[in-house]
Design an enzyme around this catalytic site. Structure first.
Site, short mmCIF file in Angstrom:
data_model
loop_
_atom_site.label_atom_id
_atom_site.label_comp_id
_atom_site.label_asym_id
_atom_site.label_seq_id
_atom_site.Cartn_x
_atom_site.Cartn_y
_atom_site.Cartn_z
N GLY A 165 0.63 -0.81 0.00
CA GLY A 165 0.01 0.45 -0.28
C GLY A 165 0.65 1.45 0.11
CD GLN B 177 3.21 6.04 2.22
OE1 GLN B 177 2.00 5.44 2.29
NE2 GLN B 177 4.13 5.31 2.95
CB CYS C 14 4.80 2.13 7.68
SG CYS C 14 4.07 3.62 6.24
CG LEU C 15 6.53 0.60 1.24
CD1 LEU C 15 5.94 1.15 0.62
CD2 LEU C 15 7.54 -0.31 1.46
CG HIS D 244 -1.40 1.94 7.55
ND1 HIS D 244 -0.23 1.50 8.36
CD2 HIS D 244 -0.17 2.50 6.63
CE1 HIS D 244 1.19 1.31 7.72
NE2 HIS D 244 0.66 2.47 7.08
CD GLU D 245 -1.68 2.58 2.40
OE1 GLU D 245 -0.86 3.84 2.32
OE2 GLU D 245 -0.65 1.70 3.02
CG HIS E 206 0.85 6.94 5.29
ND1 HIS E 206 1.40 7.73 5.99
CD2 HIS E 206 0.45 6.04 5.17
CE1 HIS E 206 2.33 6.73 5.88
NE2 HIS E 206 1.53 5.77 5.57
NI NI Z 1 2.33 3.46 5.73
#
Ligand code: NI
Length: 174
Positions: free
Chosen positions: A46, A51, A94-95, A136-137, A140
């Protein structure tokens, strides 16, 4: 498609609130294509636009386990309209928080409304892993990271570690 740079914590841009998209046009689709490519390359399941430094309310996901059978999902202006009372716990990463994982509780299902890749209005009932990823996304888009749900001590340990890693990386840039 272009692979874009993924911002990592601590970066103040990740804490920005993303703005709604007015119209799903070719420029937005190009951004979504780039985001998907960036996510697959990372690899991750995701990614939110913020991000890659773009404060727009867009997320992409692909939770299919089979790399041969890609199942990309695109959500523009996603909004959770209903969540279940029951929680589920996943170990999240998370990235933007590389190499760090922690257990987070979230509602185990939710209904989300959004615009798809073509700009059509959609509603989806998500359960399990998909529900967790969507939540989660969407966090962000509000400038929230999963580490914000951890204890102060645990969160500060993670942020300290990431800051140190960043400094070491900068040192070898020539
Ligand atoms: Ni994330």
């Amino acid at each position: 498609m272009t692979i874009r740079k993924i911002l990592t914590e601590p970066d103040p841009i990740l804490r920005q609130k993303s703005q709604p998209v007015d119209k799903v046009d070719d420029e937005i689709r190009k951004l979504m294509d780039d985001m998907l490519e960036t996510m697959y390359n990372a690899p991750g399941i995701g990614l939110a636009a913020i991000q890659v430094g773009v404060p727009k309310r867009i997320i992409v996901l692909d939770i299919s386990k089979d790399p041969e059978k890609k199942e990309p999902m695109y959500f523009v202006n996603p909004e959770v309209v209903l969540t279940s009372k029951n929680d589920v716990t996943y170990e999240e990463g998370c990235l933007s928080v590389p190499g760090q994982f922690a257990e987070v509780d979230r509602p185990d299902s939710c209904i989300v409304k959004y615009l798809d890749y073509s700009g059509n209005y959609k509603e989806l009932k998500a359960e399990g892993l998909l529900a967790t990823c969507i939540q989660h996304e969407i966090d962000h888009l509000e400038g929230i990271l999963f580490i914000d749900y951890l204890s102060k001590l645990k969160k500060s340990m993670i942020v300290k570690k990431l800051s140190k890693q960043k400094k070491e990386l900068e040192r070898i840039v020539v």
